[in-house]
Design a protein around this motif. Structure first.
Motif, PDB file in Angstrom:
ATOM      1  N   LEU A  27       0.827  -1.211   0.000  1.00  0.00           N
ATOM      2  CA  LEU A  27       0.000   0.000   0.000  1.00  0.00           C
ATOM      3  C   LEU A  27       0.858   1.258   0.000  1.00  0.00           C
ATOM      4  O   LEU A  27       0.592   2.209  -0.738  1.00  0.00           O
ATOM      5  CB  LEU A  27      -0.940   0.022   1.200  1.00  0.00           C
ATOM      6  N   SER A  28       1.908   1.256   0.796  1.00  0.00           N
ATOM      7  CA  SER A  28       2.812   2.400   0.866  1.00  0.00           C
ATOM      8  C   SER A  28       3.520   2.611  -0.476  1.00  0.00           C
ATOM      9  O   SER A  28       3.622   3.736  -0.970  1.00  0.00           O
ATOM     10  CB  SER A  28       3.832   2.187   1.983  1.00  0.00           C
ATOM     11  N   ALA A  29       3.994   1.521  -1.062  1.00  0.00           N
ATOM     12  CA  ALA A  29       4.682   1.607  -2.362  1.00  0.00           C
ATOM     13  C   ALA A  29       3.730   2.122  -3.439  1.00  0.00           C
ATOM     14  O   ALA A  29       4.090   2.977  -4.254  1.00  0.00           O
ATOM     15  CB  ALA A  29       5.240   0.243  -2.756  1.00  0.00           C
ATOM     16  N   ARG A  30       2.495   1.617  -3.449  1.00  0.00           N
ATOM     17  CA  ARG A  30       1.511   2.020  -4.446  1.00  0.00           C
ATOM     18  C   ARG A  30       1.166   3.502  -4.312  1.00  0.00           C
ATOM     19  O   ARG A  30       1.058   4.214  -5.308  1.00  0.00           O
ATOM     20  CB  ARG A  30       0.251   1.163  -4.302  1.00  0.00           C
ATOM     21  N   ARG A  31       1.007   3.977  -3.098  1.00  0.00           N
ATOM     22  CA  ARG A  31       0.720   5.400  -2.875  1.00  0.00           C
ATOM     23  C   ARG A  31       1.858   6.265  -3.432  1.00  0.00           C
ATOM     24  O   ARG A  31       1.617   7.271  -4.089  1.00  0.00           O
ATOM     25  CB  ARG A  31       0.535   5.691  -1.385  1.00  0.00           C
TER      26      ARG A  31
END
Length: 175
Positions: A27-31
């Motif tokens: 999720l952090s990488a995608r954001r």
């Protein structure tokens, strides 16, 4: 005659779900991928003198766990602060929400320079949207394949529906 109008098109396939144990990292990488891509596309639109930038694709974005994708896209500020979501700008048409199962993972964002900068923001707009690719076409009609479980499944261009989005500008000299 005339030079016409430049349009910048960009696609993405952001980080995919790989399992609950890695979800926080993904999720952090995608954001961050969304924020950086939006910033880069906005900068390229300005650098190239485009009247429209379209950034679309498999964002793997679920608002329930990723938050507001548009807010993330706009968070870089500057030119990126003007991004719009085509689906939202069209009143969130129900028939175009789910691109994979019940989720709206695929998105189409667009950006126009503001009028003060010589752009057509607020004038150039999305006018329609449809989901495509859920039926076999161009030689895929009737084609099937065997799943890992031995079940016969219809062969489609993708496991996601595609987005067909139209944009319109007023005639020259109007707006």
């Amino acid at each position: 005659g005339g030079a016409g109008h430049r349009i910048l098109l960009a696609t993405a396939h952001l980080e995919s779900f790989v399992g609950k144990e890695q979800n926080a990292v993904v999720l952090s990488a995608r954001r961050e991928q969304l924020r950086q891509a939006g910033q880069w596309v906005a900068a390229e639109m300005w650098r190239r003198g485009c009247c429209l930038a379209v950034f679309a694709g498999d964002m793997n974005w679920n608002d329930a766990d990723g938050g507001d994708a548009l807010a993330v896209l706009r968070s870089a500020g500057g030119p990126a602060a003007g991004w719009q979501d085509a689906w939202q700008s069209l009143g969130q048409p129900r028939e175009c929400k789910a691109t994979l199962g019940p989720w709206r993972l695929d998105r189409c964002f667009f950006l126009c320079p503001p009028p003060a900068a010589g752009g057509r923001s607020g004038v150039l707009r999305s006018t329609g949207m449809a989901l495509v690719g859920r039926e076999g076409r161009n030689g895929l009609a009737g084609a099937t394949y065997e799943s890992r479980g031995g079940k016969r499944l219809k062969l489609l261009p993708s496991d996601h529906s595609g987005l067909l989005v139209s944009f319109r500008a007023p005639p020259a000299g109007v707006g």
